[in-house]
Motif scaffolding. Structure first.
Motif, PDB file in Angstrom:
ATOM      1  N   LEU A 153      69.496  86.944  20.582  1.00 33.26           N
ATOM      2  CA  LEU A 153      69.173  86.165  21.946  1.00 33.26           C
ATOM      3  C   LEU A 153      68.258  84.691  21.666  1.00 33.26           C
ATOM      4  O   LEU A 153      68.053  84.517  20.389  1.00 33.26           O
ATOM      5  CB  LEU A 153      68.415  87.583  23.014  1.00 33.26           C
ATOM      6  N   ASN A 154      68.340  84.564  22.778  1.00 32.55           N
ATOM      7  CA  ASN A 154      66.762  82.859  22.780  1.00 32.55           C
ATOM      8  C   ASN A 154      66.371  83.992  24.143  1.00 32.55           C
ATOM      9  O   ASN A 154      66.901  84.336  25.171  1.00 32.55           O
ATOM     10  CB  ASN A 154      67.123  82.140  22.174  1.00 32.55           C
ATOM     11  N   GLU A 155      65.287  82.716  24.178  1.00 32.44           N
ATOM     12  CA  GLU A 155      64.566  82.765  26.015  1.00 32.44           C
ATOM     13  C   GLU A 155      65.091  82.284  27.050  1.00 32.44           C
ATOM     14  O   GLU A 155      65.427  82.920  27.887  1.00 32.44           O
ATOM     15  CB  GLU A 155      63.272  82.182  25.533  1.00 32.44           C
ATOM     16  N   GLU A 156      66.355  81.198  26.420  1.00 36.71           N
ATOM     17  CA  GLU A 156      67.070  80.896  28.003  1.00 36.71           C
ATOM     18  C   GLU A 156      67.826  81.839  28.317  1.00 36.71           C
ATOM     19  O   GLU A 156      68.431  82.195  29.140  1.00 36.71           O
ATOM     20  CB  GLU A 156      68.406  79.508  27.138  1.00 36.71           C
ATOM     21  N   ILE A 157      69.145  82.307  27.089  1.00 37.26           N
ATOM     22  CA  ILE A 157      70.003  83.845  27.310  1.00 37.26           C
ATOM     23  C   ILE A 157      68.906  84.517  28.150  1.00 37.26           C
ATOM     24  O   ILE A 157      70.227  85.349  29.361  1.00 37.26           O
ATOM     25  CB  ILE A 157      70.209  84.266  26.097  1.00 37.26           C
ATOM     26  N   VAL A 158      68.061  85.033  27.650  1.00 33.50           N
ATOM     27  CA  VAL A 158      67.438  86.075  28.636  1.00 33.50           C
ATOM     28  C   VAL A 158      67.144  85.474  29.749  1.00 33.50           C
ATOM     29  O   VAL A 158      67.116  86.452  30.650  1.00 33.50           O
ATOM     30  CB  VAL A 158      65.886  86.795  28.055  1.00 33.50           C
ATOM     31  N   ALA A 159      66.344  84.708  30.313  1.00 33.51           N
ATOM     32  CA  ALA A 159      66.739  83.827  31.415  1.00 33.51           C
ATOM     33  C   ALA A 159      68.116  84.349  32.257  1.00 33.51           C
ATOM     34  O   ALA A 159      67.261  84.482  33.747  1.00 33.51           O
ATOM     35  CB  ALA A 159      65.146  83.171  31.282  1.00 33.51           C
ATOM     36  N   GLU A 160      68.563  83.705  32.366  1.00 33.55           N
ATOM     37  CA  GLU A 160      69.631  84.138  32.426  1.00 33.55           C
ATOM     38  C   GLU A 160      70.254  85.242  32.847  1.00 33.55           C
ATOM     39  O   GLU A 160      71.096  86.050  33.654  1.00 33.55           O
ATOM     40  CB  GLU A 160      71.150  82.965  31.200  1.00 33.55           C
ATOM     41  N   TYR A 161      69.912  85.880  32.061  1.00 32.67           N
ATOM     42  CA  TYR A 161      70.495  87.450  31.398  1.00 32.67           C
ATOM     43  C   TYR A 161      69.789  87.673  33.187  1.00 32.67           C
ATOM     44  O   TYR A 161      69.734  88.173  34.636  1.00 32.67           O
ATOM     45  CB  TYR A 161      70.017  88.801  30.882  1.00 32.67           C
ATOM     46  N   ARG A 162      68.225  87.250  33.090  1.00 35.82           N
ATOM     47  CA  ARG A 162      67.319  88.255  34.518  1.00 35.82           C
ATOM     48  C   ARG A 162      67.891  86.919  35.628  1.00 35.82           C
ATOM     49  O   ARG A 162      68.131  87.984  36.827  1.00 35.82           O
ATOM     50  CB  ARG A 162      66.350  87.582  34.064  1.00 35.82           C
ATOM     51  N   ASN A 163      68.231  86.511  35.689  1.00 31.76           N
ATOM     52  CA  ASN A 163      68.347  85.465  36.946  1.00 31.76           C
ATOM     53  C   ASN A 163      69.686  85.542  37.313  1.00 31.76           C
ATOM     54  O   ASN A 163      69.789  85.868  38.359  1.00 31.76           O
ATOM     55  CB  ASN A 163      68.275  83.419  36.585  1.00 31.76           C
ATOM     56  N   VAL A 164      71.014  86.263  36.579  1.00 30.04           N
ATOM     57  CA  VAL A 164      71.829  86.793  36.981  1.00 30.04           C
ATOM     58  C   VAL A 164      72.505  88.171  38.067  1.00 30.04           C
ATOM     59  O   VAL A 164      72.770  88.690  38.986  1.00 30.04           O
ATOM     60  CB  VAL A 164      73.231  86.391  36.078  1.00 30.04           C
TER      61      VAL A 164
END
Length: 142
Positions: free
Chosen positions: A39-50
């Protein structure tokens, strides 16, 4: 054996919407420690947003439980930006992270959209990833 894998958001969404599925099995393996999410923070943020999109009908509690679980079990990678483009610009981060992790580990990018990524043996569908794990387990029994 542990498998390092960047899980594309479409795999996460499929797993969360239908646990008894191939993507659901992969997520279960991630929570059991067989798959190490990369992961990275951008991937985690995308998971959360989607996952928070109203059409998926997932509660904030379910989403946060998933996010905290995946972060707890995952490894975070600071990826170098790649100088070329993919058909979907949002997918670039997933490819950058897998390429960074591959510098130190044998890592996979698991996606339901193979056409969005370069054709490489480490870019696999959820079914292909599950087959790799099952095959390795069977070979270990021999």
């Amino acid at each position: 054996m542990k498998y390092y894998a960047v899980l594309d958001t479409n795999v996460i969404v499929s797993a969360m919407l239908r646990w008894r599925s191939v993507p659901g099995s992969l997520l279960e393996l991630a929570f059991d420690g067989v798959i190490v999410p990369v992961l990275n923070e951008e991937i985690v943020a995308e998971y959360r947003n989607v996952l928070a999109r109203p059409k998926f009908h997932l509660t904030a509690e379910i989403i946060e439980d998933f996010i905290s679980g995946i972060k707890e079990r995952g490894v975070f990678v600071d990826a170098e930006a790649l100088a070329w483009d993919l058909p979907d610009a949002n997918d670039k981060v997933f490819y950058e992270v897998v390429m960074e992790e591959r510098k130190s580990e044998d890592a996979y990018l698991v996606t339901g959209n193979l056409r969005h990524f370069p054709v490489k043996p480490f870019v696999v569908t959820p079914r292909q990833m599950l087959d790799i794990i099952i095959e390795d387990a069977q070979e270990g029994e021999d």
